[in-house]
Design a protein around this motif. Structure first.
Motif, short mmCIF file in Angstrom:
data_model
loop_
_atom_site.label_atom_id
_atom_site.label_comp_id
_atom_site.label_asym_id
_atom_site.label_seq_id
_atom_site.Cartn_x
_atom_site.Cartn_y
_atom_site.Cartn_z
N PRO A 37 14.96 2.42 10.15
CA PRO A 37 15.63 3.72 10.32
C PRO A 37 16.34 4.22 9.05
N THR A 38 16.98 3.32 8.31
CA THR A 38 17.67 3.77 7.09
C THR A 38 16.67 4.30 6.08
N PHE A 39 15.57 3.54 5.92
CA PHE A 39 14.51 3.98 5.00
C PHE A 39 14.01 5.36 5.41
N ALA A 40 13.76 5.52 6.71
CA ALA A 40 13.25 6.79 7.19
C ALA A 40 14.25 7.91 6.92
N ALA A 41 15.52 7.63 7.15
CA ALA A 41 16.53 8.66 6.96
C ALA A 41 16.60 9.07 5.49
N LEU A 42 16.65 8.08 4.61
CA LEU A 42 16.75 8.41 3.19
C LEU A 42 15.50 9.14 2.72
N PHE A 43 14.33 8.70 3.18
CA PHE A 43 13.10 9.37 2.75
C PHE A 43 13.11 10.82 3.24
N THR A 90 0.84 -1.19 0.00
CA THR A 90 0.00 0.00 0.00
C THR A 90 0.87 1.24 0.00
N TYR A 91 0.28 2.32 -0.51
CA TYR A 91 0.99 3.60 -0.48
C TYR A 91 0.32 4.56 0.49
N ASP A 92 -0.75 4.09 1.13
CA ASP A 92 -1.54 5.03 1.91
C ASP A 92 -0.85 5.39 3.21
N MET A 93 -0.66 6.70 3.43
CA MET A 93 0.03 7.14 4.65
C MET A 93 -0.70 6.69 5.91
N ALA A 123 3.87 14.57 5.73
CA ALA A 123 4.00 13.17 5.32
C ALA A 123 5.02 12.45 6.19
N LEU A 124 6.15 13.11 6.44
CA LEU A 124 7.18 12.50 7.29
C LEU A 124 6.60 12.17 8.66
N GLN A 125 5.86 13.14 9.16
CA GLN A 125 5.29 12.99 10.49
C GLN A 125 4.29 11.82 10.53
N GLY A 141 5.73 8.76 15.79
CA GLY A 141 4.65 8.21 16.61
C GLY A 141 4.89 6.74 16.91
N ASP A 142 3.82 6.09 17.36
CA ASP A 142 3.93 4.68 17.70
C ASP A 142 3.91 3.85 16.42
#
Lengths: 496, 476
Positions: free
Chosen positions: A379-385, A365-368, A435-437, A442-443
């Motif tokens: 964490p790596t994915f989050a950092a790069l994004f 899914t792409y839904d936020m 979007a990042l948030q 969060g949890d």
């Protein structure tokens, strides 16, 4: 040399298609190898590149093709095409690395993308309108099969919409090209010749009509508001590598056409219609950003930011047509910014779409709203994004900042009212932060649970794109040195 | 001195075709049914000889034969080569489809006769030669369509026959008026004497003659037989009648247009072009039979082919672009029909589901052929469309160039209706959409798939090598 660069992927594609015994692994690595070699060859061209005199092309090659209509196989590079050719090769290499895991008919997949790479490179080096059109049209056919064959969701419908819409645009473009040919004396399709002695000077009605046909074709491909409606479904349903190529490379075919064809060949008509172009650009900036803000689908959001980012380019090239003696410098800066933005957007959006593909790959899914707290398991994915998002919203030290800074410096100096488009940057910042948030903070919840972090091939495809964006942002000089002479030249041509 | 002589050797290709047809007809009755392939080989040899003779002749300067009633120039030369090559390629479909059937050698004779008529039509430089070519090209068609031995085939043959009779009479009416006005039937004198003739009468005659030729071309308003015949006839006949006769008819319209005074025909031809493209495209939209869809597509292609004729005499590009388009069209249309001939059981577009996975080369040929017909570069039809639209614009008909490209977009949609299922994944769970075609066990046809791939490759090669092709059609 350039012909080799253009046709090497095509030869590899035909080989992959014709030899069915090649295993899937061989096919995947062949694609990577060919893309790497092609990039190496382009690096060699860049190293040996000297800015050609105005109106000429470096590494030019020419052979007769359809002599009856003065159309030839004429290719070459200058300050506009070389950066885009390089960016194209980088993105295809990144896609090749990313697709090393492709499970669905990998041989055909690799062959199709190699074909698309030849087509994209060919378009950016083409110096003949018909040759340009050939590559323009073939890119549509190739991307149709990428979406229809490897997409997901309602892919058949999205692919068809994409095909019909952009094909309509391409034929409008062809009508414009024929108009240029018929008006030129002697009749020719050769780009440098048409730019040197622009036809339709002093014929405002005919010039306006021909420009309208060309603008329609390029606007659909770019896409600008209101011709953008094919883009979000195409992106949503395309595979990750398809989206990266579509946004990174194919959209640039439209914007490149503005600086390569419309501006130098129809200077008078361009000046007359500059305000229309500017208004369309500002509308694309604001509208694209606002609609992106309203999306909850990550891929659709990135797709709409593309409309927004392309809007900056349209704005800059429009401003270039507001000819006044004291703004020459400012307008050159705007055009240089536009070309920098083409490169920058390719790198950053390519990276973002590849990262979005990871979401689909892991969670389907792409839904936020399906994600939350993703930074903990990945964490790596989050950092790069996050890096990609900040680069995209124009944070200093990234290529997007260099591009947008130049565009606004030039535009506001030449036409202060265009400052309203700065609002677009603000909205983009808001939507990316939101979007990042939503996805990463969060949890940890929903599809984020059990989300595996980036694998090596994903890291190795996305990482270099973002690093390059950073490199351009920190050290823009080598790129700008190539672009600026061409930008000066085209602004000079517009003054005729 | 030389012009006094008949110089029959100038008509060697036509004589080969007509003589070969007679020999095939007579020889066929002496050959047992299971050995009729001998006649097929003979027909192929005749066609190759025709191509060679025409290719040798095309290098010499333009001239004319039989008291200036038959032009021997580049246009005739290209028409000869195209018509004979087209028929030669179509023999591959025949080898699959009608080998050993009751009327095999007769079919070859009819194909050769009609090819001869087509070539006569293309070279006609005299109204009477035009009428003879028209009849020689038409009459074998009725029989070819009727050979299908089905109810629909009989209906299509009848429809074609009635249309042919009506438009043949119309053509003869136009010929009569023109010769009555001028006292001559030769094009050279016609051109001189028509300038002083009453305008209304000349216009009526132009409408009648060009309208009559539209039957042979399969264009509006004489197009009604085309989709029926394309659907109901054998694949051999369907491919032939949608490809080869058009070559002669369109070159004939071009020749006639250069003779008639310009007040009488350009708008008429432009209107026929627009009507053919638009009607053909719109009617093709909802066809579910691939052959019928192709039939309507050829109607629209005639519209595109008429575009350069509008610019005849106004643009240097007119004739070369017409010949380039005809060349590309011949190869591409044969490729598309060959695909449908290779999968004869699949008579609905949905039956093509999964063909790409099962037979990638055949699917690729279909893709090249159909996108080629749309005018996607670098296939040959793209070069044709580009140069014909340029010719029209150059000749003062910019709006016609716009109509050409608007219609190309229209046409894309129905070609995609055929491409899309072909590239879908086969669906084994659904017996109707299964990978093996509707009947379950598909007959294997060896020649048609090869022909499809060859013709598609030729269409691509002609587009890439447009330079030499252009040099050829612009003459020595």
């Amino acid at each position: 040399m350039l012909s080799l660069i253009v046709f090497l992927p095509l030869i590899a594609a035909v080989a992959l298609a014709a030899v069915p015994r090649l295993g899937d692994t061989v096919a995947r690595w062949t694609w990577v190898a060919v893309a790497a070699v092609d990039l190496g060859l382009i690096a060699l061209v860049w190293a040996r590149y000297d800015t050609p005199p105005p109106g000429e092309l470096a590494f030019a090659e020419r052979a007769a093709w359809i002599p009856g209509v003065n159309s030839s196989y004429h290719i070459g590079v200058d300050g506009f095409s070389l950066p885009l050719v390089s960016m194209t090769a980088v993105i295809y290499l990144a896609c090749a690395v990313y697709a090393l895991r492709e499970r669905h008919r990998p041989r055909a997949h690799a062959a199709l993308f190699l074909f698309l790479q030849s087509v994209s490179l060919g378009l950016f080096v083409a110096a003949d309108l018909i040759l340009f059109f050939v590559f323009f049209d073939l890119s549509i056919v190739g991307m149709y099969f990428v979406i229809a064959g490897w997409g997901h969701g309602n892919r058949a419908h999205s692919a068809l919409k994409f095909f019909l819409y952009t094909f309509l645009g391409s034929l409008a473009l062809l009508v414009g090209f024929i108009g240029l040919y018929v008006a030129a004396n002697p009749h020719t399709f050769d780009m440098p010749e048409l730019a040197a002695t622009p036809p339709l000077q002093g014929r405002p009605v005919a010039g306006g009509l021909v420009l309208a046909a060309i603008l329609l074709g390029l606007a659909v491909k770019t896409p600008t508001v209101p011709f953008h409606t094919w883009l979000p479904p195409a992106h949503t349903d395309a595979p990750a590598v398809g989206s990266a190529v579509l946004a990174g490379v194919l959209l640039k075919m439209g914007t490149y056409g503005f600086v390569r064809i419309a501006m130098p060949m129809l200077p008078q008509a361009w000046r007359a219609w500059a305000w229309v172009v500017i208004v369309v650009g500002v509308m694309s900036v604001i509208y694209g950003a606002l609609v992106a803000l309203a999306q909850s689908n990550v891929k659709r959001m990135i797709a709409y930011t593309s409309v927004n980012h392309m809007g900056y380019i349209i704005l800059a090239v429009g401003v270039a047509g507001l000819v006044a003696a004291d703004t020459t410098q400012a307008r050159s800066v705007a055009v240089a910014g536009a070309v920098t933005q083409m490169v920058s957007h390719g790198l950053i959006t390519g990276a973002l779409f590849l990262l979005a593909g990871v979401l689909q790959d892991r969670a389907g899914t792409y839904d936020m709203r399906d994600f939350g707290g993703l930074a903990a398991p990945a964490p790596t994915f989050a950092a790069l994004f996050a890096v990609g998002a900040f680069a995209s919203l124009g944070l200093p030290a990234f290529s997007g900042f260099i591009a947008e800074f130049q565009i606004f410096t030039g535009s506001v100096a030449a036409a202060p009212v265009t400052a309203v488009a700065v609002l677009g940057i603000l909205i983009t910042a808001a939507l990316f932060l939101r979007a990042l948030q939503r996805v990463f903070t969060g949890d940890t919840a929903g599809s984020s649970v059990g989300f595996t972090d980036l694998r090596a091939r994903e890291l190795w495809s996305v990482g270099p794109l973002l690093l390059l964006s950073l490199a351009v942002g920190v050290l823009p000089r080598p790129l700008l040195d190539v672009i600026e002479p061409a930008a000066h030249a085209v602004v000079g041509l517009l003054g005729r | 001195m030389e012009t006094e002589m008949m110089r029959p050797l100038l008509l060697l290709p036509e004589m080969l075709l007509a003589g070969g047809a007679l020999a095939a007809l007579i020889g066929g009755s002496f050959v047992p049914r299971h050995r009729q392939w001998i006649i097929r080989i003979f027909t192929a040899i005749v066609l190759v000889a025709t191509i060679v003779a025409a290719a040798i002749q095309i290098r010499s300067p333009a001239t004319s034969a039989f008291d200036d009633s038959f032009a021997v120039d580049t246009a005739t030369g290209i028409a000869r080569i195209l018509a004979a090559s087209g028929t030669l390629l179509i023999l591959a479909i025949a080898a699959d489809e009608i080998a050993g059937s009751a009327r095999e050698s007769e079919t070859y004779a009819l194909l050769l006769f009609s090819t001869a008529g087509t070539v006569l039509l293309a070279g006609a430089n005299d109204l009477l030669a035009l009428a003879v070519g028209f009849l020689l090209a038409s009459i074998p068609l009725y029989a070819l369509i009727g050979l299908a031995h089905t109810g629909a085939g009989a209906e299509a043959a009848m429809k074609t026959y009635l249309m042919g009779a009506l438009f043949g009479i119309l053509l003869l009416l136009g010929v009569t008026i023109l010769s009555g006005l001028t006292g001559t039937t030769g094009y050279a004198e016609l051109a001189d004497r028509l300038a002083g003739a009453p305008k209304a009468a000349v216009t009526v005659a132009a409408v009648a003659v060009i309208g009559g030729l539209m039957f042979k071309a399969g264009g509006v308003p004489a197009h009604f037989w085309v989709p029926d015949a394309a659907q109901a006839a054998t694949a051999t006949a369907a491919t032939f009648l949608t490809t080869v006769p058009k070559i002669g008819a369109l070159v004939a319209v071009y020749r006639l247009a250069t003779v008639l005074p310009p007040s009488s025909w350009p708008l008429l031809v432009a209107a026929l072009a627009v009507a053919s493209m638009t009607l053909g495209n719109l009617a093709a939209y909802w066809q579910s039979d691939p052959r019928r869809l192709l039939g309507w597509s050829t109607v629209s292609q005639v519209g595109f082919l008429l575009v350069p004729i509008v610019a005849a005499g106004r643009s240097d590009l007119a004739l070369p672009s017409l010949l380039v388009y005809l060349t590309g069209y011949t190869a591409t249309n044969i490729a598309a029909f060959a695909v449908s001939a290779a999968l004869p059981e699949r008579r609905d577009l949905t039956d093509y589901r999964g063909v790409a996975a099962e037979r990638p080369w055949l699917a690729a040929a279909l893709l090249v052929a159909l996108l080629g017909l749309v005018g996607t570069p670098p296939a040959a039809v793209f070069v044709g469309k580009l140069t014909t639209a340029t010719a029209a614009w150059d000749g003062g008909y910019a709006w016609l160039a716009v109509v050409v490209f608007a219609n190309s977009v229209l046409s894309l949609f129905y070609y995609l209706r055929w491409i899309v299922p072909t590239y879908r994944q086969p669906n084994p769970g659904n017996p109707d959409g299964g990978a093996r075609g509707p009947s379950g066990d598909e007959q294997v046809r060896p020649w048609s798939p090869r022909l499809a791939v060859t013709a598609a490759a030729v269409s691509l090669a002609l587009g890439v090598a447009a330079g030499p092709l252009w040099a050829l059609v612009t003459g020595p």
